[in-house]
Scaffold this active site. Structure first.
Site, PDB file in Angstrom:
ATOM      1  N   HIS A  14       0.823  -1.216   0.000  1.00  0.00           N
ATOM      2  CA  HIS A  14       0.000   0.000   0.000  1.00  0.00           C
ATOM      3  C   HIS A  14       0.860   1.271   0.000  1.00  0.00           C
ATOM      4  CE1 HIS A  14      -3.663  -2.219   0.393  1.00  0.00           C
ATOM      5  NE2 HIS A  14      -3.330  -2.734   1.561  1.00  0.00           N
ATOM      6  N   ASP A  46      -2.923 -10.604  -2.722  1.00  0.00           N
ATOM      7  CA  ASP A  46      -3.474 -10.145  -1.445  1.00  0.00           C
ATOM      8  C   ASP A  46      -4.942  -9.789  -1.638  1.00  0.00           C
ATOM      9  OD1 ASP A  46      -2.206  -8.822   1.332  1.00  0.00           O
ATOM     10  OD2 ASP A  46      -4.039  -7.839   0.659  1.00  0.00           O
ATOM     11  N   HIS A  61      -6.497  -7.283  -0.518  1.00  0.00           N
ATOM     12  CA  HIS A  61      -6.627  -5.847  -0.730  1.00  0.00           C
ATOM     13  C   HIS A  61      -5.886  -5.443  -2.002  1.00  0.00           C
ATOM     14  CE1 HIS A  61      -6.879  -6.496   3.677  1.00  0.00           C
ATOM     15  NE2 HIS A  61      -7.860  -5.610   3.594  1.00  0.00           N
ATOM     16  N   ASP A  83      -4.692 -12.905   3.201  1.00  0.00           N
ATOM     17  CA  ASP A  83      -5.908 -12.471   3.887  1.00  0.00           C
ATOM     18  C   ASP A  83      -7.179 -12.771   3.094  1.00  0.00           C
ATOM     19  OD1 ASP A  83      -4.859 -10.646   2.121  1.00  0.00           O
ATOM     20  OD2 ASP A  83      -4.747  -9.010   3.570  1.00  0.00           O
TER      21      ASP A  83
END
Length: 444
Positions: A110, A149, A151, A238
């Site tokens: 991120h 991931d 996200h 995740d």
């Protein structure tokens, strides 16, 4: 059987809080599981010790605002996490290993081209720093990053959005339902790197069958067409069915199959917050798949309780997503400022919220249209009243874009421009310059 490198760095001295999902136990349970299973005794497994990335390694890829010194106290674990990625990347390129798994924290995907602090648990982008290290030090030309991931890897996308020689693919839970709220099919890259970003936003409930279908029918063909020299997997975990922060339904064996399909040269740990119920088993399956061992016996203790989308239900969604992605056309706004060097400069407003620290970065990005290279990039970035600039001369810059970068850099240091500090990333010659109105110029 493949020679597989593994590196652990739990970052004991870095914590966002004892009860925070991003904490050192994420890796400690995995270490214990691998020891118990005897995986580290396999002859093809080679363990490596962490190392620290230099500030030059970071600044080649990311600008730390208002200046790198402001981040010094909090960066040590992030520099070790990034440096660990560089170490295994170097080992792979030098032929010491066939592939590797960097099990290090803090995560990084991120963290974008400009950095004012920590967001999404990330301060430095491990994979992006690795990619540009391999390009600068080993002359690698074409690299693919596949981010699995849950996200969206918005920071990695941001760094390479204008780079035609890096293919970025992100499979993630739909941004309308999960942080960071980005990663849609219309985000396909800048004017000089159009279609080199592929986002595949997936509905909650997607499980093993869905992920494997998408990899086989969409991701792998794109990788084959791009023909990268190196494939890096941002290996977030995740999207496991027990993860507390998301709503996907992958299993440990599903992750093993993802790794088997992708055949990454390097896997770099990202998210994953089901510390006991998922991570020891997911990491075990990934490592076994990398090493060419059977992972099908790996089973997590909990059973799937959430409803999983069937492949029959998911296929129409995926086919529609592919059509949407294929029909998106380039639509960019030209905005030439009086002091911009000759050429068309594409304007892209950009805003970044730092959720960890609770502030907004306001950015305005400009890239010079060029048919010969990635194009010079100019970024104005503001946090509160602080305003900084980044000028990037890209790898393999053409002479015109190289000179445009120098001209911009010279102009922006004039007294009437109102910038307190800035950075020149000269990726072409692997030189980085920091400038502060009070302290002058510094070279890395």
């Amino acid at each position: 059987m493949k020679r597989t490198g593994i590196l652990f760095f739990p970052a004991f001295d870095w914590s966002l809080g004892d009860s925070h999902p991003e904490r050192e136990e994420r890796l400690l349970y995995t270490q214990e599981q691998l020891f118990e299973e005897g995986i580290l005794d396999l002859p093809q497994i080679k363990q490596f010790s962490p190392r620290v990335a230099t500030m030059k390694d970071v600044l080649r890829t990311q600008a730390l605002f208002p200046n790198p010194g402001a981040h010094t106290e909090s960066l040590d674990p992030h520099l070790i996490s990034a440096g660990s990625s560089l170490l295994l990347g170097e080992a792979q390129v030098n032929g010491e290993i066939d592939n590797g798994f960097v099990m290090a924290r803090p995560p990084g995907h991120h963290s974008g081209a400009t950095v004012w602090g920590n967001r999404g648990f990330c301060s430095l982008n491990n994979e992006a720093i690795l990619v540009n290290y391999l390009r600068a030090r080993f002359g690698k030309k074409r690299i693919a990053i596949v981010d699995t991931d849950v996200h969206h890897g918005d920071g990695t996308q941001d760094i390479f959005y204008h780079d035609p020689n890096v293919l970025f693919i992100s499979l993630h839970q739909d941004g309308r339902t999960l942080y960071p709220g980005s990663g849609f099919v219309n985000e396909k890259g800048g004017p000089n790197a159009w279609d080199q970003t592929l986002n595949i936003p997936l509905p909650p409930g997607t499980g093993d069958e869905g992920y494997h279908y998408i990899l086989e029918n969409w991701v792998l063909p794109r990788l084959q067409a791009f023909a990268p020299e190196i494939i890096i997997n941002s290996a977030g975990q995740d999207n496991h069915f027990t993860d507390p922060l998301a709503s996907m339904n992958l299993t440990a064996r599903g992750y093993g199959r993802i790794t088997e399909l992708l055949q990454p040269d390097l896997a770099v740990l990202e998210g994953g917050y089901s510390i006991e119920g998922a991570l020891p088993y997911v990491n075990l399956a990934i490592l076994l798949a990398l090493a060419g061992e059977d992972y099908h016996h790996v089973r997590e203790p909990q059973k799937l309780k959430r409803t999983t989308l069937t492949l029959a239900a998911l296929k129409p969604y995926i086919q529609d997503l592919q059509k949407q992605q294929q029909t998106v056309k380039q639509s960019f706004t030209i905005q030439n400022k009086p002091y911009f060097p000759k050429g068309n400069w594409i304007s892209i407003p950009h805003s970044v919220y730092y959720d960890t620290e609770g502030f907004q970065e306001t950015r305005h990005d400009y890239v010079r249209e060029c048919s010969n290279c990635a194009g010079t990039v100019y970024i104005e970035s503001r946090r509160y009243t602080e305003k900084s600039i980044l000028v990037r001369i890209p790898f393999e810059a053409c002479p015109i874009c190289e000179q445009a970068g120098y001209d911009l850099w010279d102009h922006l240091q004039k007294p009437n421009e109102g910038f307190a500090n800035g950075m020149l990333q000269n990726q072409l010659h692997d030189k980085q310059y920091l400038w502060n109105r009070k302290e002058g110029l510094m070279e890395f």
